[in-house]
Design an enzyme around this catalytic site. Structure first.
Site, short mmCIF file in Angstrom:
data_model
loop_
_atom_site.label_atom_id
_atom_site.label_comp_id
_atom_site.label_asym_id
_atom_site.label_seq_id
_atom_site.Cartn_x
_atom_site.Cartn_y
_atom_site.Cartn_z
N LEU A 45 -7.28 -0.49 -2.77
CA LEU A 45 -6.61 -1.06 -3.94
C LEU A 45 -6.54 -2.58 -3.85
O LEU A 45 -6.55 -3.15 -2.76
CB LEU A 45 -5.21 -0.47 -4.10
N LYS A 46 -6.47 -3.22 -5.04
CA LYS A 46 -6.29 -4.66 -5.10
C LYS A 46 -4.88 -4.96 -5.58
O LYS A 46 -4.44 -4.38 -6.57
CB LYS A 46 -7.25 -5.30 -6.12
N PHE A 96 -16.87 -10.94 -7.76
CA PHE A 96 -16.72 -11.69 -6.50
C PHE A 96 -17.76 -12.78 -6.32
O PHE A 96 -18.20 -13.05 -5.21
CB PHE A 96 -16.68 -10.74 -5.29
N CYS A 112 -5.54 -9.45 3.49
CA CYS A 112 -6.65 -8.60 3.95
C CYS A 112 -7.91 -9.36 4.34
O CYS A 112 -8.34 -9.26 5.49
CB CYS A 112 -6.97 -7.56 2.87
N VAL A 119 0.83 -1.21 0.00
CA VAL A 119 0.00 0.00 0.00
C VAL A 119 0.87 1.27 0.00
O VAL A 119 0.65 2.19 -0.78
CB VAL A 119 -0.96 -0.01 1.22
N1 NAD Z 1 -2.02 -5.25 0.62
C1 NAD Z 1 -3.22 -4.83 0.25
O1 NAD Z 1 -3.76 -5.23 -0.79
C2 NAD Z 1 -3.99 -3.85 1.08
C3 NAD Z 1 -5.08 -3.18 0.54
C4 NAD Z 1 -5.76 -2.24 1.31
C5 NAD Z 1 -5.36 -2.00 2.62
N2 NAD Z 1 -4.30 -2.68 3.14
C6 NAD Z 1 -3.89 -2.36 4.50
O2 NAD Z 1 -2.77 -1.49 4.42
C7 NAD Z 1 -1.84 -1.73 5.48
C8 NAD Z 1 -0.48 -2.08 4.91
O3 NAD Z 1 -0.60 -3.27 4.17
P1 NAD Z 1 0.58 -3.79 3.20
O4 NAD Z 1 0.05 -4.99 2.50
O5 NAD Z 1 1.10 -2.65 2.42
O6 NAD Z 1 1.65 -4.22 4.30
P2 NAD Z 1 3.19 -4.63 4.06
O7 NAD Z 1 3.49 -5.64 5.10
O8 NAD Z 1 3.42 -4.95 2.62
O9 NAD Z 1 3.99 -3.27 4.39
C9 NAD Z 1 4.05 -2.70 5.65
C10 NAD Z 1 5.41 -2.03 5.78
O10 NAD Z 1 5.43 -1.25 6.99
C11 NAD Z 1 6.76 -1.30 7.51
N3 NAD Z 1 6.72 -0.87 8.92
C12 NAD Z 1 6.26 -1.54 10.01
N4 NAD Z 1 6.39 -0.77 11.11
C13 NAD Z 1 6.93 0.40 10.72
C14 NAD Z 1 7.29 1.62 11.39
N5 NAD Z 1 7.07 1.76 12.71
N6 NAD Z 1 7.82 2.61 10.68
C15 NAD Z 1 8.01 2.48 9.35
N7 NAD Z 1 7.69 1.38 8.65
C16 NAD Z 1 7.16 0.35 9.33
C17 NAD Z 1 7.15 -2.74 7.28
O11 NAD Z 1 8.56 -2.91 7.33
C18 NAD Z 1 6.58 -2.99 5.89
O12 NAD Z 1 7.50 -2.72 4.86
C19 NAD Z 1 -2.49 -2.85 6.31
O13 NAD Z 1 -3.23 -2.28 7.36
C20 NAD Z 1 -3.42 -3.53 5.33
O14 NAD Z 1 -4.50 -4.16 5.97
C21 NAD Z 1 -3.59 -3.57 2.40
#
Ligand code: NAD
Length: 438
Positions: free
Chosen positions: A151-152, A250, A261, A11
């Protein structure tokens, strides 16, 4: 504007890059030094179509940079997005520790008034906790905004650039004005920019994922009914999807939903509800159906062979869905665990998730093949787990010549059952008994 994005995962990296693309100066920050080093060296830590080109262009034009230093990132920052992970905690609730740690660090390093935007998926009431964390460390004023992301993976850039809608929870005029300005380039086709209160914005994200997961489990349950009643779920799906009140997305039955997610967000809604004395019965069933569905392939194969001991099973597709390398809670993990547990040998192939799978199954004897047809060499059966495009039209003659026995289990209902059977295969699809009988 000067923007910081904290958390450079699926994200955060997409968010930061897309804002840079519209002309802002963006610093992406992560505590994972290896990730930041890789990005600085021109690499991309995740597989996401179209992302690499966009990152490179914005880096070259000095609008996008990467750091592990909060002090460096927040120098002059007017907006700070929090996009860190919110993995499930012990009781199913989202673990807020990374969000709150990020908020404290942001607060500590503010150099001016700043709008702090929570983009991570967080339980209702988190914005207040983020404000408290900021208040503990900040020497400058701040406004907290909730801006859940929809986003997906696999289509993330397009989803971000052309969203169906943008949801923004605000408690101040300043927060609203900054978000309206930031998102203006992305909603030019009159997509709604929905301002609401903080709690409603937080819950909207969970409600969306819970609804989508419910549709999938509904169809998986319907597929099970089709198998027992001799109906074809694909025909039923088309029949109901054409109803405008229902729609097609879906409604695809398969081997269950996974990813970073849906499973965690469904659990988080149930936990939030429990905390306020509500038993979210419907979602309990959604989860139970999904757990059962993830066993479908292994159960079908076990029934077919009597026992899986000594059998070689090929698996096509490991990522939780096509066009990503993400294997978090991927059904392929349950499938491979089930096969290994039954005494089978596993030969697997995925176009991009092989590296992730190699780390996950290290030392477990899973062979990660170089290509799809290498995976099926000497296989007693082939299971399709992730419907990458390259698996949609397999060369059935080559497949049959390479496999030890012509048995295919189509966990995504993408193969033509009649054609596959005519080519001499035993074909199993999810809820497609009618075709088998006909
Ligand atoms: N992946 C998806 O498709 C998606 C879609 C919508 C929402 N989300 C939500 O978005 C959020 C992030 O998801 P993601 O898939 O991008 O996660 P991810 O695990 O790919 O990335 C998270 C990043 O945050 C970093 N991080 C952790 N603690 C930190 C800190 N204190 N300071 C700086 N960086 C730090 C980690 O090292 C990691 O790189 C989640 O809450 C998720 O539920 C994800």
């Amino acid at each position: 504007m000067r923007i910081v994005v904290v958390g450079t995962g699926y994200v955060g990296l997409v968010t930061g890059t897309c804002f840079a693309e519209t002309g802002h100066t963006v610093v992406c920050l992560d505590v994972d030094a290896r990730k930041i080093e890789m990005l600085r060296a021109g690499g991309i830590p995740i597989y996401e179509p179209g992302l690499e080109e966009l990152v490179k262009r914005n880096v070259k034009e000095h609008r996008l940079s990467f750091t592990t230093s909060y002090a460096e990132a927040l120098e002059g920052a007017e907006v700070a997005f929090i996009a860190v992970g919110t993995p499930p905690g012990e009781n199913g609730e989202a673990d807020l520790q990374y969000v709150l740690a990020a908020a404290e660090e942001i607060g500590r390093h503010l150099t001016r008034a700043c709008v702090v935007v929570d983009k991570s998926t967080v339980p209702v009431g988190s914005a207040e906790k983020v404000a408290e964390a900021l208040a503990r460390t900040a020497a400058h004023p701040f406004d907290v905004v909730s801006n859940p992301e929809f986003l997906k993976e696999g289509a993330a850039i397009d989803d971000f650039m052309r969203p169906d809608r943008v949801v923004v929870g605000v408690a101040s005029e300043r927060g609203r004005a900054v978000m309206a300005e930031l998102y203006a380039p992305f909603v030019r086709a009159e997509q709604p920019l929905l301002f609401m209160d903080l709690r409603s914005a937080e819950l909207t994200k969970y409600a969306a994922n819970a609804m989508l997961a419910t549709r999938i489990s509904f169809m998986n349950e319907m597929a099970a009914l089709c198998e027992r009643l001799g109906a074809d779920v694909d025909q039923v799906r088309r029949g109901i999807g054409s109803d405008r009140r229902i729609g097609h997305p879906f409604l695809f039955p398969g081997v269950g939903f996974g990813g970073s997610c849906f499973p965690k967000d469904v659990r988080a809604v149930m936990t939030m509800a429990r905390h306020v004395g509500l038993d979210f019965d419907l979602l309990r069933s959604v989860e139970r159906v999904n757990e059962r569905q993830k066993r479908w392939l292994v159960e079908k194969a076990t029934k077919h062979f009597g026992s899986l001991a000594g059998k070689t099973i090929a698996v096509w597709g490991l990522a939780f869905k096509p066009k990503t390398d993400d294997m978090r809670e991927a059904p392929a993990i349950n499938v491979i665990e089930g096969l290994l547990g039954g005494g089978a040998k596993v030969r697997a192939y995925d176009p991009v998730a092989a590296g992730v799978a190699a780390r996950l199954f290290d030392g477990r004897g899973v062979v990660l093949a170089e290509g799809p047809y290498e995976a099926v060499e000497g296989a007693d059966a082939l299971m399709l787990v992730t419907e990458w495009n390259e698996f949609r039209q397999p060369d059935l003659v080559r497949l049959k010549a390479t496999m030890r026995s012509p048995v295919v289990l189509d966990g995504r209902n993408v193969w033509d059952a009649a054609k596959t059977r005519a080519a001499g295969f035993t074909y199993y699809g999810v809820g497609r008994n009618a075709a088998e009988m006909g």
